[in-house]
Design a protein around this motif. Structure first.
Motif, PDB file in Angstrom:
ATOM      1  N   GLY A 153       9.642  13.427  -4.908  1.00 29.60           N
ATOM      2  CA  GLY A 153       9.562  12.616  -6.105  1.00 29.60           C
ATOM      3  C   GLY A 153       8.645  13.221  -7.150  1.00 29.60           C
ATOM      4  O   GLY A 153       8.033  14.271  -6.957  1.00 29.60           O
ATOM      5  N   ASP A 154       8.555  12.541  -8.307  1.00 29.07           N
ATOM      6  CA  ASP A 154       7.681  12.974  -9.394  1.00 29.07           C
ATOM      7  C   ASP A 154       7.186  11.753 -10.144  1.00 29.07           C
ATOM      8  O   ASP A 154       7.428  10.607  -9.742  1.00 29.07           O
ATOM      9  N   GLY A 155       6.489  11.997 -11.251  1.00 30.52           N
ATOM     10  CA  GLY A 155       5.912  10.890 -11.997  1.00 30.52           C
ATOM     11  C   GLY A 155       6.957   9.918 -12.506  1.00 30.52           C
ATOM     12  O   GLY A 155       6.749   8.698 -12.479  1.00 30.52           O
ATOM     13  N   GLU A 156       8.085  10.422 -12.977  1.00 26.44           N
ATOM     14  CA  GLU A 156       9.129   9.535 -13.486  1.00 26.44           C
ATOM     15  C   GLU A 156       9.709   8.676 -12.375  1.00 26.44           C
ATOM     16  O   GLU A 156       9.988   7.483 -12.576  1.00 26.44           O
ATOM     17  N   PHE A 157       9.898   9.277 -11.205  1.00 24.02           N
ATOM     18  CA  PHE A 157      10.373   8.509 -10.054  1.00 24.02           C
ATOM     19  C   PHE A 157       9.397   7.377  -9.724  1.00 24.02           C
ATOM     20  O   PHE A 157       9.807   6.234  -9.460  1.00 24.02           O
ATOM     21  N   LEU A 158       8.094   7.666  -9.755  1.00 26.98           N
ATOM     22  CA  LEU A 158       7.095   6.650  -9.446  1.00 26.98           C
ATOM     23  C   LEU A 158       7.102   5.536 -10.493  1.00 26.98           C
ATOM     24  O   LEU A 158       6.963   4.353 -10.154  1.00 26.98           O
ATOM     25  N   ARG A 159       7.241   5.904 -11.763  1.00 27.69           N
ATOM     26  CA  ARG A 159       7.305   4.884 -12.813  1.00 27.69           C
ATOM     27  C   ARG A 159       8.483   3.934 -12.579  1.00 27.69           C
ATOM     28  O   ARG A 159       8.341   2.707 -12.675  1.00 27.69           O
ATOM     29  N   GLU A 160       9.631   4.501 -12.289  1.00 27.56           N
ATOM     30  CA  GLU A 160      10.828   3.684 -12.064  1.00 27.56           C
ATOM     31  C   GLU A 160      10.663   2.811 -10.831  1.00 27.56           C
ATOM     32  O   GLU A 160      11.068   1.642 -10.819  1.00 27.56           O
ATOM     33  N   LEU A 161      10.059   3.378  -9.776  1.00 25.43           N
ATOM     34  CA  LEU A 161       9.856   2.613  -8.545  1.00 25.43           C
ATOM     35  C   LEU A 161       8.927   1.428  -8.790  1.00 25.43           C
ATOM     36  O   LEU A 161       9.238   0.289  -8.390  1.00 25.43           O
ATOM     37  N   PHE A 162       7.781   1.664  -9.428  1.00 22.81           N
ATOM     38  CA  PHE A 162       6.826   0.578  -9.662  1.00 22.81           C
ATOM     39  C   PHE A 162       7.429  -0.504 -10.557  1.00 22.81           C
ATOM     40  O   PHE A 162       7.202  -1.695 -10.345  1.00 22.81           O
ATOM     41  N   ALA A 163       8.205  -0.091 -11.575  1.00 17.12           N
ATOM     42  CA  ALA A 163       8.853  -1.075 -12.449  1.00 17.12           C
ATOM     43  C   ALA A 163       9.857  -1.916 -11.661  1.00 17.12           C
ATOM     44  O   ALA A 163       9.934  -3.141 -11.834  1.00 17.12           O
ATOM     45  N   LYS A 164      10.607  -1.272 -10.788  1.00 20.16           N
ATOM     46  CA  LYS A 164      11.590  -1.984  -9.968  1.00 20.16           C
ATOM     47  C   LYS A 164      10.909  -2.960  -9.016  1.00 20.16           C
ATOM     48  O   LYS A 164      11.340  -4.119  -8.867  1.00 20.16           O
ATOM     49  N   ASP A 170       0.868  -1.170   0.000  1.00 21.83           N
ATOM     50  CA  ASP A 170       0.000   0.000   0.000  1.00 21.83           C
ATOM     51  C   ASP A 170       0.909   1.226   0.000  1.00 21.83           C
ATOM     52  O   ASP A 170       1.547   1.540   1.012  1.00 21.83           O
ATOM     53  N   ILE A 171       0.996   1.898  -1.161  1.00 23.69           N
ATOM     54  CA  ILE A 171       1.906   3.035  -1.330  1.00 23.69           C
ATOM     55  C   ILE A 171       1.085   4.254  -1.726  1.00 23.69           C
ATOM     56  O   ILE A 171       0.736   4.423  -2.903  1.00 23.69           O
ATOM     57  N   PRO A 172       0.714   5.118  -0.793  1.00 23.15           N
ATOM     58  CA  PRO A 172      -0.089   6.294  -1.152  1.00 23.15           C
ATOM     59  C   PRO A 172       0.732   7.319  -1.930  1.00 23.15           C
ATOM     60  O   PRO A 172       1.670   7.913  -1.396  1.00 23.15           O
ATOM     61  N   ILE A 173       0.393   7.537  -3.212  1.00 21.87           N
ATOM     62  CA  ILE A 173       1.162   8.494  -4.031  1.00 21.87           C
ATOM     63  C   ILE A 173       0.480   9.858  -4.102  1.00 21.87           C
ATOM     64  O   ILE A 173       1.129  10.870  -4.312  1.00 21.87           O
ATOM     65  N   GLN A 174      -0.853   9.892  -4.004  1.00 22.05           N
ATOM     66  CA  GLN A 174      -1.702  11.089  -4.033  1.00 22.05           C
ATOM     67  C   GLN A 174      -1.770  11.765  -5.403  1.00 22.05           C
ATOM     68  O   GLN A 174      -2.809  12.255  -5.803  1.00 22.05           O
ATOM     69  N   HIS A 175      -0.668  11.803  -6.150  1.00 18.15           N
ATOM     70  CA  HIS A 175      -0.687  12.366  -7.507  1.00 18.15           C
ATOM     71  C   HIS A 175       0.608  11.969  -8.202  1.00 18.15           C
ATOM     72  O   HIS A 175       1.480  11.327  -7.584  1.00 18.15           O
ATOM     73  N   CYS A 176       0.732  12.338  -9.477  1.00 18.72           N
ATOM     74  CA  CYS A 176       1.969  12.042 -10.211  1.00 18.72           C
ATOM     75  C   CYS A 176       2.567  13.284 -10.851  1.00 18.72           C
ATOM     76  O   CYS A 176       3.696  13.234 -11.353  1.00 18.72           O
ATOM     77  N   ASN A 177       1.840  14.396 -10.850  1.00 13.99           N
ATOM     78  CA  ASN A 177       2.332  15.621 -11.484  1.00 13.99           C
ATOM     79  C   ASN A 177       3.366  16.309 -10.611  1.00 13.99           C
ATOM     80  O   ASN A 177       3.143  16.524  -9.417  1.00 13.99           O
ATOM     81  N   SER A 178       4.495  16.691 -11.192  1.00 12.05           N
ATOM     82  CA  SER A 178       5.615  17.253 -10.424  1.00 12.05           C
ATOM     83  C   SER A 178       5.237  18.539  -9.711  1.00 12.05           C
ATOM     84  O   SER A 178       5.574  18.740  -8.539  1.00 12.05           O
ATOM     85  N   LYS A 179       4.516  19.434 -10.409  1.00 11.94           N
ATOM     86  CA  LYS A 179       4.133  20.715  -9.804  1.00 11.94           C
ATOM     87  C   LYS A 179       3.238  20.501  -8.597  1.00 11.94           C
ATOM     88  O   LYS A 179       3.450  21.109  -7.528  1.00 11.94           O
ATOM     89  N   ILE A 180       2.251  19.616  -8.740  1.00 13.67           N
ATOM     90  CA  ILE A 180       1.314  19.375  -7.643  1.00 13.67           C
ATOM     91  C   ILE A 180       2.021  18.713  -6.468  1.00 13.67           C
ATOM     92  O   ILE A 180       1.816  19.086  -5.309  1.00 13.67           O
ATOM     93  N   LEU A 181       2.867  17.732  -6.755  1.00 10.73           N
ATOM     94  CA  LEU A 181       3.592  17.061  -5.678  1.00 10.73           C
ATOM     95  C   LEU A 181       4.457  18.053  -4.910  1.00 10.73           C
ATOM     96  O   LEU A 181       4.577  17.974  -3.680  1.00 10.73           O
ATOM     97  N   LYS A 182       5.078  18.991  -5.602  1.00 10.70           N
ATOM     98  CA  LYS A 182       5.900  19.996  -4.920  1.00 10.70           C
ATOM     99  C   LYS A 182       5.029  20.901  -4.044  1.00 10.70           C
ATOM    100  O   LYS A 182       5.387  21.207  -2.899  1.00 10.70           O
ATOM    101  N   LEU A 183       3.870  21.318  -4.567  1.00 10.47           N
ATOM    102  CA  LEU A 183       2.951  22.124  -3.773  1.00 10.47           C
ATOM    103  C   LEU A 183       2.475  21.377  -2.538  1.00 10.47           C
ATOM    104  O   LEU A 183       2.233  21.975  -1.483  1.00 10.47           O
TER     105      LEU A 183
END
Length: 444
Positions: free
Chosen positions: A277-288, A259-272
């Motif tokens: 992290g950002d969407g690319e980080f999440l993609r790499e994490l899930f693939a790994k 259970d990994i709560p991400i809340q969003h994937c957009n870099s601007k929103i995540l920073k706010l």
């Protein structure tokens, strides 16, 4: 000695707090009422996280107040996050409530109840940063599974979240205390242990050594013979390291579910949101994770209508979900919580946030339909949870299903099944979105 009724609302962590209060009350010689009617004191352990949780808590308080007016219950004591958050308003605006207890005062439940029985008003708020005092629990889950809370509080300070203001700084329990409690639970018949905290991945980082101790804790839990499944919730994406992945992959008792709560994937929103992290980080994490933990089921939660989310940012979230095809997704419209930085930001209208949450749910529904089709013909180990009189069928859960938040697996069997037993099931259908199958054998 008095009859005490309990109502527990909100998350599994809140449920554990309530179970500890029940133990203290019982240890003091009072009787725990299964039904609140007839209680001398009703304890309502509340959630105050978002608007819907606050509304639910207030509704339960008012319904209990109506029972009080009819002489069916005695005093009302409100505990938990709602009372911590609205310390002045509850007693002022709800005169039916006789006492309130903050999240830093759970250990004072006996003295609070006895003060109410002595016709005294209670208003008690200890420090929310105080280490938890160890105590027993009265389980309110079925005998075969239980939650175990390994830490309290949170240091992440996401800009939309009120939890740090209600629960305090992050405080890990001592590993020996957790293992002792886990052994007691296992000896009492618990077969599935669900590890929870506001952020389980930070376990141990507040100790002097500042080490991530979650992998070692999980290995120790897997050494408890009676436990069959260990499930992990609330892991923050930027705290997942190779040591955690390795223990997830190598320990057969740890179900392949995160259970990994991400809340969003957009870099601007995540920073706010003060998320890392950002969407690319999440993609790499899930693939790994999927490469190193075969068969892994991923659960997440997303928030729609966050500050900064326009049509472009929401479209990016939808494309991310379609691309990643996470097996379990919960969508929640943004709730601006007073006292948080996000509440002062500009954000979409509530109706827009709700509409976007519905769109996410529709996307996820199609993904789950595909998942159900892919599961046809597979053989799964199922934990039997009970028998449904309406459907006239047994039901249970696979490793892909956490209790109360995920679905069921409906079971066809020529024999009676024991609640809490494990069975081997061949999946052959879908009932109202849930998998169904027939039992091949009972393994326990």
């Amino acid at each position: 000695m008095a009859n005490i009724g309990f109502i527990s609302l909100g998350c599994a962590k809140n449920q554990v707090d309530c179970e500890r209060m029940m133990y203290r009350i019982q240890e003091a010689g009072h009787t725990i009422q299964a039904d609140i009617v007839g209680s001398d004191v009703v304890v309502i352990n509340t959630c105050g996280f978002i608007d819907s949780a606050k509304a639910e808590a207030i509704d339960f308080i008012l319904r209990t107040a109506a029972l009080k007016a009819d002489g069916l219950v005695g005093k009302i004591l409100v505990t938990g996050c709602l009372s911590q958050r609205y310390q002045d308003e509850i007693l002022a605006q709800m005169p039916e409530v006789d006492g309130i207890l903050g999240t830093g005062s759970y250990a004072e439940i006996v003295s609070a109840v006895e003060a109410l029985l002595a016709q005294q008003q209670v208003r008690q708020f200890g420090s929310i940063d105080t280490p938890e005092l160890e105590t027993g629990r009265v389980l309110t889950t079925p005998e075969h599974y239980a939650f175990i809370k390994i830490a309290e509080g949170c240091d992440n300070r996401c800009s939309y979240c009120i939890i740090p203001y209600l629960r305090g700084k992050f405080r890990s329990r001592q590993m020996d205390d957790i293992l002792y409690e886990a052994r007691l639970l296992a000896a009492s018949g618990v077969k599935e242990l669900i590890v929870v905290a506001q952020d389980t991945s930070r376990y141990g980082t507040d100790f002097p050594e500042h080490q991530r101790l979650l992998p070692e804790l999980l290995r120790q839990l897997c050494q408890i013979e009676q436990l069959h499944w260990v499930r992990l919730h609330y892991v923050y994406p930027d705290e997942i390291d190779d040591a955690l992945i390795e223990v997830m992959a190598s320990e057969p008792k740890i179900v392949k579910y995160l259970d990994i709560p991400i809340q969003h994937c957009n870099s601007k929103i995540l920073k706010l949101m003060n998320r890392r992290g950002d969407g690319e980080f999440l993609r790499e994490l899930f693939a790994k994770l999927r490469a190193r933990i075969p068969g892994l089921i991923l659960r997440t939660s997303v928030i729609t209508g966050l500050p900064g989310e326009g049509e472009e940012e929401f479209a990016e979230l939808c494309e991310f979900l379609k691309e990643q095809r996470l097996e379990r997704v919960g969508a929640f419209p943004f709730s601006p919580e007073e006292g948080t930085p996000a509440a002062e930001m500009e954000y979409p209208d509530a109706s827009v946030a709700q509409e976007r949450a519905s769109i996410v749910e529709e996307i996820q529904s199609r993904i789950m339909d595909d998942y159900a089709r892919a599961m046809q013909g597979k053989t799964l180990e199922i934990l039997v949870d009970g028998y449904d009189e309406d459907y006239e069928q047994y039901y249970g859960r696979s490793y892909a299903d956490s209790p109360d938040i995920d679905g069921r697996v409906w079971l066809s069997s020529d024999d009676d099944l024991s609640e809490g037993s494990f069975v081997t099931v061949k999946i052959d259908g879908v009932i109202d979105g849930d998998l169904s199958g027939y039992v091949l054998e009972e393994s326990e």
